[in-house]
Design a protein around this motif. Structure first.
Motif, PDB file in Angstrom:
ATOM      1  N   ALA A 245      -6.698   4.050  -5.962  1.00  9.51           N
ATOM      2  CA  ALA A 245      -7.013   2.631  -6.080  1.00  9.51           C
ATOM      3  C   ALA A 245      -7.171   2.005  -4.700  1.00  9.51           C
ATOM      4  O   ALA A 245      -6.584   2.457  -3.703  1.00  9.51           O
ATOM      5  N   ASP A 246      -7.981   0.951  -4.645  1.00 10.00           N
ATOM      6  CA  ASP A 246      -8.220   0.256  -3.384  1.00 10.00           C
ATOM      7  C   ASP A 246      -6.895  -0.174  -2.761  1.00 10.00           C
ATOM      8  O   ASP A 246      -5.988  -0.649  -3.442  1.00 10.00           O
ATOM      9  N   GLY A 247      -6.817   0.002  -1.450  1.00  8.04           N
ATOM     10  CA  GLY A 247      -5.614  -0.364  -0.722  1.00  8.04           C
ATOM     11  C   GLY A 247      -4.654   0.790  -0.538  1.00  8.04           C
ATOM     12  O   GLY A 247      -3.780   0.746   0.335  1.00  8.04           O
ATOM     13  N   ASN A 248      -4.803   1.836  -1.348  1.00  8.01           N
ATOM     14  CA  ASN A 248      -3.958   3.012  -1.210  1.00  8.01           C
ATOM     15  C   ASN A 248      -4.671   4.093  -0.388  1.00  8.01           C
ATOM     16  O   ASN A 248      -5.879   4.025  -0.167  1.00  8.01           O
ATOM     17  N   ILE A 249      -3.913   5.091   0.033  1.00  7.25           N
ATOM     18  CA  ILE A 249      -4.443   6.159   0.884  1.00  7.25           C
ATOM     19  C   ILE A 249      -4.344   7.477   0.124  1.00  7.25           C
ATOM     20  O   ILE A 249      -3.296   7.811  -0.426  1.00  7.25           O
TER      21      ILE A 249
ATOM     22  N   PRO B 147       0.833  -1.201   0.000  1.00 10.47           N
ATOM     23  CA  PRO B 147       0.000   0.000   0.000  1.00 10.47           C
ATOM     24  C   PRO B 147       0.868   1.251   0.000  1.00 10.47           C
ATOM     25  O   PRO B 147       2.001   1.237   0.475  1.00 10.47           O
TER      26      PRO B 147
ATOM     27  N   LYS C 299      -5.240  -2.225   8.735  1.00 14.31           N
ATOM     28  CA  LYS C 299      -5.950  -1.043   8.263  1.00 14.31           C
ATOM     29  C   LYS C 299      -5.023   0.165   8.308  1.00 14.31           C
ATOM     30  O   LYS C 299      -5.146   1.030   9.171  1.00 14.31           O
TER      31      LYS C 299
ATOM     32  N   LYS D  40     -10.106  10.195  -5.516  1.00 17.68           N
ATOM     33  CA  LYS D  40      -9.992   8.828  -5.037  1.00 17.68           C
ATOM     34  C   LYS D  40      -8.734   8.177  -5.594  1.00 17.68           C
ATOM     35  O   LYS D  40      -8.188   8.594  -6.614  1.00 17.68           O
TER      36      LYS D  40
END
Length: 456
Positions: A43-47, A31, A351, A41
């Protein structure tokens, strides 16, 4: 070593399995945190690390539906402007009339003296001569109706010498504050214009009148156009007036300032490269990485700072010069206050996230505004930064404004100078104070500074 035939399938199986595991391991991405536009936004998993503001949803074009209310001060103190039928004053009235007639929202005419009353265009045209100005008083505060009683959007344009007979220009400013400046998107403009003048000057507070004649640019007497309405309507109207000014009426002696609590800034400023060399032990890499977790700017104006163990123990400072991106003609802030958001990466595998810190003292930012240059100094103490990754945004918010200093040359200082206006400074100061009181709640952001910091 010789292998038995039955061992070949086993070796082949494990070879394939290992290849798959290696491939899967290689495909797994750690991540990371990526800079985005606010609200953007990843990609999923990134902040997401929000930096630049998104599109301003509050800005609208009001000119297509704002009705022009062209109002004239009909008191006797205005006679001197109209004795010369070709004065800058009379020519400006004709210019205002032409532009207002072409306004998409239409135009209405009004007169103010002992009170406000509507007039038709035929009566308005009488203002081109001295006979129109017969009023004994000038109750300017009555020019501005309560917005609750108004149907549709209006742009009120008042032509006056700003010498109300009761002398209480603060009452005018207070009416504008309560009924207009407190509303989102509203503004007030004061446009001073010098004109030939021959007649009596009537100072406020019933002070004795005196004769004055000014026929040159240096001795011309100023009159004023007060504009009250939506900021966008004022901005568009003033642009149209300037564009239509084929006779250069506004070239020699003219000054325009718009007071607004929430439209001062055209666009916030963002970080540019630091002017000074980085202090010892501080580097500014393109990205940050710690324990396989990385921070990238995502093409956002985020400056990354890596603080190493050998950094100076004293407080460090970085200096910048940014361009102040104001809306045209608006009164500039004279006090900027930083508002910080400090977040730290929590390093939790299940998380991962950047978590707000209650301690906002990681950075100390000071700023100064001179003309269109915004000077910024960012200080931080390496010893007070614990090991880890941080994301910090600092919004420099406008907390107060003041009228441009040039207006002081338009105030007579009580010296009975007909080429200037008595009490003008009081009126402008009142507008500044009232606008500032609204800005304490709305606080437009002049600049946003975004930092990624890694403490080793």
């Amino acid at each position: 070593m010789n292998l038995l035939p039955h061992q070949y399938p086993s070796i082949a199986y494990y070879s394939v399995l290992m290849a798959i595991l290696i491939a899967l391991t290689g495909c797994q991405q750690s991540p990371k945190a990526i800079g985005t536009i606010e609200g953007g936004k990843v990609a999923d998993g990134n902040i997401a690390l929000p930096c630049k503001f998104g599109e301003d949803k509050t800005t609208t074009t009001a000119t297509d539906k704002s009705r022009i209310i062209l109002t004239l001060d009909g008191s006797a103190s205005m006679v001197g402007y109209a004795k010369d039928g070709n004065s800058h004053y009379v020519q400006t009235l004709k210019l205002l009339d032409r532009v207002s007639l072409a306004a998409p929202g239409g135009v209405e005419y009004a007169r103010i003296d002992t009170g406000r009353r509507s007039i038709d265009r035929t009566e308005f045209q009488k203002s081109f001569g001295a006979g129109f100005y017969t009023g004994q008083t000038s109750r300017l505060a009555d020019t501005f109706p309560d917005l609750k009683t108004v149907k549709g959007e209006q742009l009120i344009a008042v032509v006056t010498d700003l010498q109300p007979d009761d002398g209480d220009v603060n009452a005018v400013s207070k009416r504008i504050l309560e009924d207009y400046l407190k509303k989102d998107g509203y503004a007030v403009a004061i446009w001073g214009i010098g004109s030939e003048f021959e007649g009596k000057v009537y100072p406020p507070n019933n002070a004795p009148a005196y004769d004055y004649a000014g026929k040159s640019t240096a001795t011309s007497r100023p009159f004023y156009i007060l504009l009250v309405g939506k900021y966008e309507a004022i901005s568009e109207f003033t642009k149209t007036i300037r564009s239509a000014d084929s006779s250069s009426l506004l070239k020699d002696r003219s000054q325009l300032t718009i007071f607004t609590a929430d439209r001062t800034i055209a666009n916030p400023s963002y970080l540019a490269a630091s002017e000074d060399n980085l202090p010892k032990g501080i580097t500014s890499p393109d990205s940050l990485s710690q324990d396989r977790f990385s921070m990238e700017n995502g093409e956002q104006p985020i400056q990354f700072l890596e603080v190493n163990e050998n950094s100076n123990s004293d407080k460090q400072a970085l200096k910048y010069t940014l361009k102040y991106q104001a809306n045209p003609d608006t009164a500039a802030p004279n006090q900027l206050e930083p508002r910080y958001q400090v977040r730290k990466y929590n390093e939790e595998k299940e998380k991962p996230a950047f978590v707000d810190r209650s301690d906002k003292s990681l950075l100390d930012i000071n700023s100064s505004l001179v003309d269109d240059k915004l000077g910024v100094e960012m200080k931080f103490d390496p010893e007070k930064i614990d090991r880890g990754l941080y994301y910090v945004t600092a919004d420099l918010t406008a907390r107060s404004i003041q009228a441009p200093a040039v207006w002081k040359e338009w105030d007579d200082g009580g010296k009975k100078d007909g080429s200037k206006t008595q009490g003008l400074n009081d009126f402008l100061n009142s507008l500044s104070i009232n606008t500032t009181s609204v800005m304490k709640e709305k606080s437009p952001v002049v600049a946003r500074l975004c930092y990624g910091i890694q403490r080793n």
